[in-house]
Design an enzyme around this catalytic site. Structure first.
Site, PDB file in Angstrom:
ATOM      1  N   SER A  51       1.872  -1.201  -8.473  1.00  0.00           N
ATOM      2  CA  SER A  51       1.913  -1.092  -6.928  1.00  0.00           C
ATOM      3  C   SER A  51       3.034  -2.154  -6.804  1.00  0.00           C
ATOM      4  O   SER A  51       3.685  -1.966  -5.449  1.00  0.00           O
ATOM      5  CB  SER A  51       0.778  -1.839  -6.423  1.00  0.00           C
ATOM      6  OG  SER A  51       0.408  -3.043  -6.995  1.00  0.00           O
ATOM      7  N   LYS A  91       0.781  -9.312  -4.560  1.00  0.00           N
ATOM      8  CA  LYS A  91       1.639  -8.410  -3.392  1.00  0.00           C
ATOM      9  C   LYS A  91       2.664  -9.441  -2.999  1.00  0.00           C
ATOM     10  O   LYS A  91       2.873 -10.391  -3.162  1.00  0.00           O
ATOM     11  CB  LYS A  91       0.899  -8.012  -2.328  1.00  0.00           C
ATOM     12  CG  LYS A  91      -0.419  -7.165  -2.455  1.00  0.00           C
ATOM     13  CD  LYS A  91      -0.206  -5.825  -3.215  1.00  0.00           C
ATOM     14  CE  LYS A  91      -1.339  -5.034  -3.664  1.00  0.00           C
ATOM     15  NZ  LYS A  91      -0.907  -3.871  -4.328  1.00  0.00           N
TER      16      LYS A  91
END
Length: 237
Positions: free
Chosen positions: A56, A130
């Site tokens: 991701s 993230k």
């Protein structure tokens, strides 16, 4: 007379503060204990290694990369800033329940012991990584066919995965980040269940600042991929 005194003098010198060296195997447990305590202190308060579980954050981070996370700065009141890559605990429902575990009990016990002192990633911890796009009080616009905008300013995002679109797969319109929360997104936008994917769930897709473990500052492993993780220029404007 000189020959008779010298042995006595040498004996006196030997009797003052001279210790017999202990065998190495008696010293080893002490050294191991000190090393484990230092490793635990470093993991708890200074720097910890984390393993990247998915794609991701490509191409900034690849699956199975090891990153070093700064855990010291928050102790001095530092808060996550826009553009930083952060590791944080699952706000709730972002990760699937349960994780595959080593079937061998001995290996499983060793893995947990090494994870406890920070020498190996833990399969029990529910952590994510993230990029911080916006912080408390910011407005974020994420519309199909448009760049991400923070407080009305479009972001130039050369770090996102080639072929990915900034918002097309999860257009959420405009959101305002609550105080003491973050809006986070993966660099591989088409393969990241980030804030956008959880905007309609409890919590609104926002990550509480208190859930942040620290900022990822360096790719430490493999050595061929060693690199720092600076804040991109678009967040400095």
């Amino acid at each position: 007379m000189t020959d008779e005194k010298e042995p006595d003098e040498r004996r006196r010198r030997r009797g003052r503060g001279v210790r017999t060296k202990r065998p190495w195997w008696k010293e080893l447990p002490v050294l191991v204990g000190v090393a484990l305590v230092l490793a635990l202190v470093i993991k708890s308060f200074l720097v910890q290694a984390f393993s990247i579980p998915s794609g991701s954050m490509q191409n900034t981070l690849q699956k199975d990369d090891r990153v070093l996370v700064d855990k010291l700065t928050p102790w001095f009141g530092g808060t996550p800033q826009r553009g930083e890559v952060v590791v944080f605990r699952d706000p709730g429902g972002w990760l699937p329940e349960g994780a595959p575990q080593e079937s061998n009990a001995a290996l499983r016990g060793m893995q947990k012991a090494l994870a406890f002192v920070g020498l190996m990633p833990s399969v029990d911890e529910k952590d994510l990584i993230k990029r911080v796009i916006a912080v408390g009080g910011d407005s974020v616009e994420c519309n199909r066919g448009e760049p991400v905008k923070v407080n009305g300013k479009p972001l130039d995002e050369p770090y996102i995965h080639p072929g990915s679109t900034p918002c097309d797969d999860y257009p959420v319109g405009t959101v305002t980040v609550p105080e003491d929360h973050l809006w986070v997104m993966g660099d591989h936008r088409n393969d990241s269940l980030d804030s956008r994917a959880h905007v309609h769930e409890p919590g609104g897709g926002f990550v509480p600042v208190k859930n942040v473990i620290g900022r990822a500052v360096t790719v430490a492993w493999p050595i061929s991929r060693w690199d720092t993780l600076p804040v991109p220029d678009t967040f400095r404007r």
